[in-house]
Design a protein around this motif. Structure first.
Motif, PDB file in Angstrom:
ATOM      1  N   THR A  25       0.827  -1.205   0.000  1.00 54.37           N
ATOM      2  CA  THR A  25       0.000   0.000   0.000  1.00 54.37           C
ATOM      3  C   THR A  25       0.863   1.257   0.000  1.00 54.37           C
ATOM      4  OG1 THR A  25      -1.765  -1.159   1.200  1.00 54.37           O
ATOM      5  CG2 THR A  25      -1.817   1.237   1.225  1.00 54.37           C
ATOM      6  N   LEU A  26       1.952   1.259   0.762  1.00 55.83           N
ATOM      7  CA  LEU A  26       2.848   2.418   0.792  1.00 55.83           C
ATOM      8  C   LEU A  26       3.499   2.646  -0.571  1.00 55.83           C
ATOM      9  CD1 LEU A  26       4.578   1.982   4.275  1.00 55.83           C
ATOM     10  CD2 LEU A  26       2.876   3.700   3.617  1.00 55.83           C
ATOM     11  N   VAL A  27       3.923   1.558  -1.209  1.00 56.78           N
ATOM     12  CA  VAL A  27       4.523   1.684  -2.541  1.00 56.78           C
ATOM     13  C   VAL A  27       3.500   2.237  -3.542  1.00 56.78           C
ATOM     14  CG1 VAL A  27       5.506   0.403  -4.477  1.00 56.78           C
ATOM     15  CG2 VAL A  27       6.236  -0.112  -2.146  1.00 56.78           C
ATOM     16  N   LEU A  28       2.282   1.726  -3.492  1.00 57.59           N
ATOM     17  CA  LEU A  28       1.242   2.198  -4.400  1.00 57.59           C
ATOM     18  C   LEU A  28       0.857   3.643  -4.106  1.00 57.59           C
ATOM     19  CD1 LEU A  28      -1.002  -0.993  -4.455  1.00 57.59           C
ATOM     20  CD2 LEU A  28       0.444  -0.144  -6.304  1.00 57.59           C
ATOM     21  N   CYS A  33       0.905   9.391  -5.903  1.00 58.75           N
ATOM     22  CA  CYS A  33       1.389  10.778  -5.850  1.00 58.75           C
ATOM     23  C   CYS A  33       2.126  11.139  -7.140  1.00 58.75           C
ATOM     24  CB  CYS A  33       2.304  10.960  -4.645  1.00 58.75           C
ATOM     25  SG  CYS A  33       1.472  10.832  -3.044  1.00 58.75           S
ATOM     26  N   LEU A  34       2.943  10.216  -7.617  1.00 55.38           N
ATOM     27  CA  LEU A  34       3.641  10.456  -8.888  1.00 55.38           C
ATOM     28  C   LEU A  34       2.659  10.555 -10.046  1.00 55.38           C
ATOM     29  CD1 LEU A  34       6.721   8.065  -8.506  1.00 55.38           C
ATOM     30  CD2 LEU A  34       6.704  10.559  -8.338  1.00 55.38           C
ATOM     31  N   LEU A  35       1.611   9.736  -9.997  1.00 55.14           N
ATOM     32  CA  LEU A  35       0.589   9.791 -11.041  1.00 55.14           C
ATOM     33  C   LEU A  35      -0.102  11.149 -11.046  1.00 55.14           C
ATOM     34  CD1 LEU A  35      -1.193   8.445 -13.212  1.00 55.14           C
ATOM     35  CD2 LEU A  35      -2.640   7.589 -11.350  1.00 55.14           C
ATOM     36  N   THR A  36      -0.342  11.702  -9.864  1.00 54.65           N
ATOM     37  CA  THR A  36      -0.975  13.013  -9.777  1.00 54.65           C
ATOM     38  C   THR A  36      -0.118  14.072 -10.458  1.00 54.65           C
ATOM     39  OG1 THR A  36      -1.988  12.372  -7.675  1.00 54.65           O
ATOM     40  CG2 THR A  36      -1.926  14.721  -8.194  1.00 54.65           C
ATOM     41  N   GLY A 117      -4.914   7.469   2.326  1.00 56.59           N
ATOM     42  CA  GLY A 117      -4.068   7.632   1.154  1.00 56.59           C
ATOM     43  C   GLY A 117      -4.592   8.705   0.219  1.00 56.59           C
ATOM     44  N   SER A 118      -5.911   8.760   0.024  1.00 55.14           N
ATOM     45  CA  SER A 118      -6.476   9.789  -0.856  1.00 55.14           C
ATOM     46  C   SER A 118      -6.229  11.180  -0.295  1.00 55.14           C
ATOM     47  CB  SER A 118      -7.975   9.550  -1.055  1.00 55.14           C
ATOM     48  OG  SER A 118      -8.697   9.793   0.142  1.00 55.14           O
ATOM     49  N   LEU A 119      -6.254  11.293   1.034  1.00 52.69           N
ATOM     50  CA  LEU A 119      -5.953  12.582   1.661  1.00 52.69           C
ATOM     51  C   LEU A 119      -4.506  12.980   1.406  1.00 52.69           C
ATOM     52  CD1 LEU A 119      -6.904  14.892   3.481  1.00 52.69           C
ATOM     53  CD2 LEU A 119      -6.220  13.511   5.461  1.00 52.69           C
ATOM     54  N   VAL A 120      -3.591  12.014   1.515  1.00 54.44           N
ATOM     55  CA  VAL A 120      -2.177  12.286   1.254  1.00 54.44           C
ATOM     56  C   VAL A 120      -1.970  12.690  -0.206  1.00 54.44           C
ATOM     57  CG1 VAL A 120       0.124  11.245   1.124  1.00 54.44           C
ATOM     58  CG2 VAL A 120      -1.342  10.788   3.100  1.00 54.44           C
ATOM     59  N   VAL A 121      -2.583  11.955  -1.123  1.00 62.75           N
ATOM     60  CA  VAL A 121      -2.443  12.264  -2.548  1.00 62.75           C
ATOM     61  C   VAL A 121      -2.966  13.673  -2.836  1.00 62.75           C
ATOM     62  CG1 VAL A 121      -3.220  11.650  -4.864  1.00 62.75           C
ATOM     63  CG2 VAL A 121      -2.531   9.859  -3.270  1.00 62.75           C
ATOM     64  N   THR A 122      -4.085  14.036  -2.228  1.00 63.60           N
ATOM     65  CA  THR A 122      -4.654  15.368  -2.443  1.00 63.60           C
ATOM     66  C   THR A 122      -3.710  16.461  -1.956  1.00 63.60           C
ATOM     67  OG1 THR A 122      -6.912  14.506  -2.230  1.00 63.60           O
ATOM     68  CG2 THR A 122      -6.603  16.862  -1.918  1.00 63.60           C
ATOM     69  N   LEU A 212     -10.081  10.297 -12.054  1.00 69.54           N
ATOM     70  CA  LEU A 212      -9.169   9.288 -12.599  1.00 69.54           C
ATOM     71  C   LEU A 212      -8.152   8.834 -11.550  1.00 69.54           C
ATOM     72  CD1 LEU A 212      -8.528  10.731 -16.183  1.00 69.54           C
ATOM     73  CD2 LEU A 212     -10.051   8.862 -15.509  1.00 69.54           C
ATOM     74  N   ILE A 213      -7.581   9.788 -10.830  1.00 67.01           N
ATOM     75  CA  ILE A 213      -6.600   9.440  -9.793  1.00 67.01           C
ATOM     76  C   ILE A 213      -7.281   8.673  -8.659  1.00 67.01           C
ATOM     77  CG2 ILE A 213      -5.006  10.375  -8.080  1.00 67.01           C
ATOM     78  CD1 ILE A 213      -4.630  12.770 -10.041  1.00 67.01           C
ATOM     79  N   GLY A 214      -8.501   9.084  -8.299  1.00 64.51           N
ATOM     80  CA  GLY A 214      -9.226   8.383  -7.240  1.00 64.51           C
ATOM     81  C   GLY A 214      -9.534   6.946  -7.611  1.00 64.51           C
ATOM     82  N   ILE A 215      -9.950   6.720  -8.854  1.00 66.82           N
ATOM     83  CA  ILE A 215     -10.225   5.357  -9.312  1.00 66.82           C
ATOM     84  C   ILE A 215      -8.948   4.528  -9.286  1.00 66.82           C
ATOM     85  CG2 ILE A 215     -10.880   3.966 -11.324  1.00 66.82           C
ATOM     86  CD1 ILE A 215     -12.844   6.219 -12.049  1.00 66.82           C
ATOM     87  N   ALA A 216      -7.847   5.111  -9.799  1.00 69.88           N
ATOM     88  CA  ALA A 216      -6.577   4.378  -9.829  1.00 69.88           C
ATOM     89  C   ALA A 216      -6.101   4.014  -8.431  1.00 69.88           C
ATOM     90  CB  ALA A 216      -5.519   5.209 -10.562  1.00 69.88           C
ATOM     91  N   TRP A 217      -6.203   4.955  -7.497  1.00 66.76           N
ATOM     92  CA  TRP A 217      -5.753   4.688  -6.129  1.00 66.76           C
ATOM     93  C   TRP A 217      -6.644   3.650  -5.448  1.00 66.76           C
ATOM     94  CZ3 TRP A 217      -2.439   3.970  -2.674  1.00 66.76           C
ATOM     95  CH2 TRP A 217      -2.743   4.009  -1.312  1.00 66.76           C
ATOM     96  N   ALA A 218      -7.952   3.777  -5.585  1.00 65.31           N
ATOM     97  CA  ALA A 218      -8.866   2.820  -4.944  1.00 65.31           C
ATOM     98  C   ALA A 218      -8.652   1.412  -5.491  1.00 65.31           C
ATOM     99  CB  ALA A 218     -10.311   3.256  -5.157  1.00 65.31           C
ATOM    100  N   LEU A 219      -8.485   1.281  -6.801  1.00 68.64           N
ATOM    101  CA  LEU A 219      -8.232  -0.038  -7.384  1.00 68.64           C
ATOM    102  C   LEU A 219      -6.889  -0.594  -6.931  1.00 68.64           C
ATOM    103  CD1 LEU A 219      -9.565   0.440 -11.035  1.00 68.64           C
ATOM    104  CD2 LEU A 219     -10.691  -0.704  -9.104  1.00 68.64           C
TER     105      LEU A 219
END
Length: 256
Positions: A25-28, A33-36, A117-122, A212-219
């Protein structure tokens, strides 16, 4: 004669499933974040050619043109559901119901890392990119002061919708129930995203990127969870084989 010992299964040095899930999960999360950042770079490249960026100003003008008291109330309510208070409350309800229905805390392994994770990505995405929001004079309250890209409301609502939909698919057996749950999750995330454009708080491309980022992260979290389940089943199978082998040795010893 001494009883012959049954062959023992070869020991495998596999980390505990929860450790594998946490590391994966940490790696993903780092990948998300890089995807964002990469998504914004692609957006900037397309902007120079007047590509998808051409959607932003027309979409904002269209949202401004169709505003009415009723639609503004709906958009404000949807924004609240995807915001700092509404999103955690909905997540808590989903978590309690799922844990109660399954009589286990397993749903928390999905929902909690996904939302954190979504909070961190945001936060990371907004700080790295720093995109300016639409003009304040075109916006409606509640006003925001953070950078615009990606839309945090949309990203978090999308992650919650995908995870809740996955949990519903595992819990609900009827086709009608599954279809209703999936439709509810999808429409809720879409409604939150559109409300951000309607209220003038985000550009349309902020919302598209958030989805798109939310879908990718959740999956990604779901995939990590599936790996966790597979490793747990493997360890349980190896333990069962070992116990059966020990029982066979004891039986042969008693009858020797």
């Amino acid at each position: 004669m001494p009883a012959s010992r049954a062959p023992q299964p070869a020991a495998t040095a596999v980390p505990p499933p929860r450790v594998v899930f946490s590391l994966l999960t940490l790696v993903l999360l780092a990948g998300a974040c890089l995807l964002t950042y990469a998504t914004h770079e692609v957006y900037e490249a397309v902007t120079e050619g007047d590509g998808i960026a051409a959607l932003d100003h027309p979409a904002l003008r269209e949202a401004f043109a169709v505003r009415s008291p009723a639609s503004t109330s709906i958009a404000t309510a949807l924004t609240f559901l995807g915001g700092r208070i509404g999103n955690p409350l909905i997540a808590l309800v989903v978590l309690v119901l799922a844990c109660w229905r399954r009589r286990a805390a397993e749903p928390a392994m999905l929902l909690v890392p996904a939302l954190l994770g979504s909070l961190v990505v945001t936060i990371v995405g907004k700080r790295l990119i720093g995109r300016v929001r639409p003009p304040r004079e075109l916006a409606l309250p509640p006003f925001e002061t953070s950078p615009s890209f990606p839309s945090g409301h949309t990203l978090n609502a999308t992650v919650l919708a995908v995870i809740a939909g996955y949990i519903a698919l595992r819990m609900i057996r009827s086709r009608w129930g599954r279809a209703t749950a999936i439709a509810t999750c999808a429409l809720s995330a879409l409604g939150v995203g559109l409300s951000r454009v309607y209220l003038g708080q985000h550009w349309l491309t902020d919302v598209i990127a958030g989805m798109l980022i939310g879908i990718a992260w959740a999956l990604s979290v779901i995939a990590a969870y599936r790996v966790h389940l597979a490793l747990r089943r493997r360890r349980a199978g190896e333990a069962a084989i070992g116990a059966a082998a020990e029982a066979q040795v004891e039986t042969e010893t008693e009858t020797a």
